[in-house]
Design an enzyme around this catalytic site. Structure first.
Site, PDB file in Angstrom:
ATOM      1  N   PRO A   9      16.413  30.085 -12.937  1.00 62.80           N
ATOM      2  CA  PRO A   9      16.176  31.138 -11.958  1.00 62.80           C
ATOM      3  C   PRO A   9      17.437  31.759 -11.361  1.00 62.80           C
ATOM      4  CG  PRO A   9      15.435  28.990 -11.140  1.00 62.80           C
ATOM      5  CD  PRO A   9      15.736  28.827 -12.586  1.00 62.80           C
ATOM      6  N   ASN A  10      17.386  33.073 -11.257  1.00 63.42           N
ATOM      7  CA  ASN A  10      18.407  33.900 -10.589  1.00 63.42           C
ATOM      8  C   ASN A  10      19.693  34.093 -11.389  1.00 63.42           C
ATOM      9  OD1 ASN A  10      16.865  34.367  -8.147  1.00 63.42           O
ATOM     10  ND2 ASN A  10      17.218  32.209  -7.708  1.00 63.42           N
ATOM     11  N   ARG A  17      25.427  39.367  -6.024  1.00 58.60           N
ATOM     12  CA  ARG A  17      25.872  38.796  -4.742  1.00 58.60           C
ATOM     13  C   ARG A  17      26.654  37.513  -4.997  1.00 58.60           C
ATOM     14  NH1 ARG A  17      22.083  36.696  -1.851  1.00 58.60           N
ATOM     15  NH2 ARG A  17      23.475  36.364  -0.108  1.00 58.60           N
ATOM     16  N   TYR A  22      30.029  32.663  -7.916  1.00 57.60           N
ATOM     17  CA  TYR A  22      29.605  32.806  -9.317  1.00 57.60           C
ATOM     18  C   TYR A  22      30.433  33.821 -10.105  1.00 57.60           C
ATOM     19  CZ  TYR A  22      25.663  30.203  -7.505  1.00 57.60           C
ATOM     20  OH  TYR A  22      24.887  29.240  -6.910  1.00 57.60           O
ATOM     21  N   ASN A  73      21.617  25.975 -18.541  1.00 58.25           N
ATOM     22  CA  ASN A  73      21.955  26.033 -17.119  1.00 58.25           C
ATOM     23  C   ASN A  73      20.611  26.157 -16.385  1.00 58.25           C
ATOM     24  OD1 ASN A  73      22.680  26.520 -14.520  1.00 58.25           O
ATOM     25  ND2 ASN A  73      24.223  28.082 -14.995  1.00 58.25           N
ATOM     26  N   ALA A  76      18.739  26.377 -10.111  1.00 54.78           N
ATOM     27  CA  ALA A  76      18.210  25.546  -9.010  1.00 54.78           C
ATOM     28  C   ALA A  76      17.326  24.402  -9.512  1.00 54.78           C
ATOM     29  CB  ALA A  76      17.443  26.414  -8.025  1.00 54.78           C
ATOM     30  N   HIS A  79      18.399  20.590  -9.770  1.00 51.47           N
ATOM     31  CA  HIS A  79      18.364  19.607  -8.683  1.00 51.47           C
ATOM     32  C   HIS A  79      16.954  19.113  -8.350  1.00 51.47           C
ATOM     33  CE1 HIS A  79      22.304  21.333  -8.608  1.00 51.47           C
ATOM     34  NE2 HIS A  79      21.846  22.500  -8.183  1.00 51.47           N
ATOM     35  N   ASP A  86      12.174  15.751 -18.841  1.00 54.66           N
ATOM     36  CA  ASP A  86      11.222  15.140 -19.782  1.00 54.66           C
ATOM     37  C   ASP A  86      11.080  15.971 -21.054  1.00 54.66           C
ATOM     38  OD1 ASP A  86      10.795  13.017 -18.097  1.00 54.66           O
ATOM     39  OD2 ASP A  86       8.899  13.767 -17.279  1.00 54.66           O
ATOM     40  N   GLU A  97      24.802  20.680 -20.668  1.00 51.97           N
ATOM     41  CA  GLU A  97      24.474  21.345 -19.404  1.00 51.97           C
ATOM     42  C   GLU A  97      25.689  22.153 -18.946  1.00 51.97           C
ATOM     43  OE1 GLU A  97      24.181  18.485 -16.250  1.00 51.97           O
ATOM     44  OE2 GLU A  97      22.902  19.760 -15.033  1.00 51.97           O
ATOM     45  N   HIS A  99      27.239  24.559 -15.679  1.00 49.74           N
ATOM     46  CA  HIS A  99      27.151  25.164 -14.348  1.00 49.74           C
ATOM     47  C   HIS A  99      28.350  26.061 -14.158  1.00 49.74           C
ATOM     48  CE1 HIS A  99      23.657  23.025 -13.258  1.00 49.74           C
ATOM     49  NE2 HIS A  99      24.203  21.911 -13.712  1.00 49.74           N
ATOM     50  N   SER A 101      29.461  27.374 -11.354  1.00 50.64           N
ATOM     51  CA  SER A 101      30.243  26.932 -10.193  1.00 50.64           C
ATOM     52  C   SER A 101      30.541  25.436 -10.313  1.00 50.64           C
ATOM     53  CB  SER A 101      29.456  27.195  -8.897  1.00 50.64           C
ATOM     54  OG  SER A 101      28.289  26.394  -8.853  1.00 50.64           O
ATOM     55  N   ARG A 106      30.083  21.420  -3.802  1.00 48.76           N
ATOM     56  CA  ARG A 106      29.150  22.194  -2.979  1.00 48.76           C
ATOM     57  C   ARG A 106      28.231  21.281  -2.153  1.00 48.76           C
ATOM     58  NH1 ARG A 106      26.705  26.954  -6.431  1.00 48.76           N
ATOM     59  NH2 ARG A 106      26.139  27.620  -4.312  1.00 48.76           N
ATOM     60  N   ARG A 110      23.102  19.663  -4.241  1.00 47.06           N
ATOM     61  CA  ARG A 110      23.469  20.090  -5.606  1.00 47.06           C
ATOM     62  C   ARG A 110      24.145  18.970  -6.394  1.00 47.06           C
ATOM     63  NH1 ARG A 110      22.685  25.854  -5.376  1.00 47.06           N
ATOM     64  NH2 ARG A 110      23.091  26.560  -3.262  1.00 47.06           N
TER      65      ARG A 110
HETATM   66  O1  CA2 Z   1      26.691  26.907 -10.808  1.00 41.67           O
HETATM   67  C1  CA2 Z   1      25.651  27.107 -11.443  1.00 41.67           C
HETATM   68  O2  CA2 Z   1      25.638  27.568 -12.588  1.00 41.67           O
HETATM   69  C2  CA2 Z   1      24.288  26.860 -10.785  1.00 41.67           C
HETATM   70  O3  CA2 Z   1      23.425  26.316 -11.782  1.00 41.67           O
HETATM   71  C3  CA2 Z   1      23.797  28.213 -10.299  1.00 41.67           C
HETATM   72  C4  CA2 Z   1      22.477  28.159  -9.518  1.00 41.67           C
HETATM   73  C5  CA2 Z   1      22.554  27.088  -8.420  1.00 41.67           C
HETATM   74  O4  CA2 Z   1      21.289  26.944  -7.821  1.00 41.67           O
HETATM   75  C6  CA2 Z   1      23.020  25.730  -8.957  1.00 41.67           C
HETATM   76  O5  CA2 Z   1      23.121  24.818  -7.884  1.00 41.67           O
HETATM   77  C7  CA2 Z   1      24.372  25.852  -9.644  1.00 41.67           C
HETATM   78  C8  CA2 Z   1      22.196  29.556  -8.909  1.00 41.67           C
HETATM   79  C9  CA2 Z   1      22.033  30.646  -9.965  1.00 41.67           C
HETATM   80  C10 CA2 Z   1      22.402  32.030  -9.516  1.00 41.67           C
HETATM   81  O6  CA2 Z   1      22.204  32.276  -8.145  1.00 41.67           O
HETATM   82  C11 CA2 Z   1      22.619  33.468  -7.600  1.00 41.67           C
HETATM   83  C12 CA2 Z   1      22.723  33.516  -6.219  1.00 41.67           C
HETATM   84  C13 CA2 Z   1      23.146  34.666  -5.607  1.00 41.67           C
HETATM   85  C14 CA2 Z   1      23.431  35.795  -6.355  1.00 41.67           C
HETATM   86  C15 CA2 Z   1      23.321  35.766  -7.731  1.00 41.67           C
HETATM   87  C16 CA2 Z   1      22.911  34.595  -8.365  1.00 41.67           C
END
Ligand code: CA2
Length: 143
Positions: A9-10, A17, A22, A73, A76, A79, A86, A97, A99, A101, A106, A110
């Site tokens: 996700p995201n 942002r 990131y 990757n 979220a 975690h 599974d 895997e 990441h 960041s 953090r 996380r």
């Molecule tokens: O560092 C990573 O690749 C993460 O997997 C990125 C996830 C985060 O929840 C993990 O803890 C670490 C977040 C993906 C992207 O989130 C965004 C947040 C704000 C703006 C754009 C993307």
């Protein structure tokens, strides 16, 4: 060699942002990097991004017998998702895997990675280059 790259996700919002965490690079930049890496390494690659845990589980299940390696990757879901852990165990495809960041530096929530308990390697804090490193690792070991 055929590699599946999965993003949770995201990840499709990259660059919009939080560039401090990131990087300024966008999801389009990631897609380009994956295409360029596949070409350079002489492998085939499919990428899939979803905001839905079950869709990621479905994609991992469907990878059985089709892919030689998975780069994931879980974002979220890293975690929280025992379901993704599974699914990876069920198909038993070598997985790395990634990441973007450095999750180690953090928030405490996380610090745990469920899918990471299956993955044979985790690359953290390398930005988008972590995906390239994961692909090269799988190619060198299994290609
Ligand atoms: O560092 C990573 O690749 C993460 O997997 C990125 C996830 C985060 O929840 C993990 O803890 C670490 C977040 C993906 C992207 O989130 C965004 C947040 C704000 C703006 C754009 C993307």
């Amino acid at each position: 060699m055929n590699i599946l790259v999965l993003n949770g996700p995201n990840i499709n919002m990259l660059g919009i942002r939080e560039p401090g965490i990131y990087s300024k690079q966008t999801f389009q930049d990631l897609l380009q990097l994956l295409e360029d890496t596949a070409q350079k390494e002489g492998i085939t690659l499919e990428q899939y991004q979803s905001n839905h845990e079950g869709s990621l589980v479905d994609k991992i299940q469907a990878a059985y017998g089709k892919f030689d390696g998975i780069v994931i990757n879980p974002a979220a879901y890293t975690h929280t998702s025992v379901a993704i852990l599974d699914a990876l165990k069920a198909v038993a495809i070598p997985a790395v895997e990634v990441h973007i960041s450095n999750v180690d530096a953090r928030e405490p929530f996380r610090q745990i990675s469920y899918p990471g308990l299956y993955c044979e390697k985790t690359i953290k804090g390398q930005g988008l280059d972590g995906y390239r490193q994961a692909i090269v690792y799988l190619k060198e070991k299994y290609g």
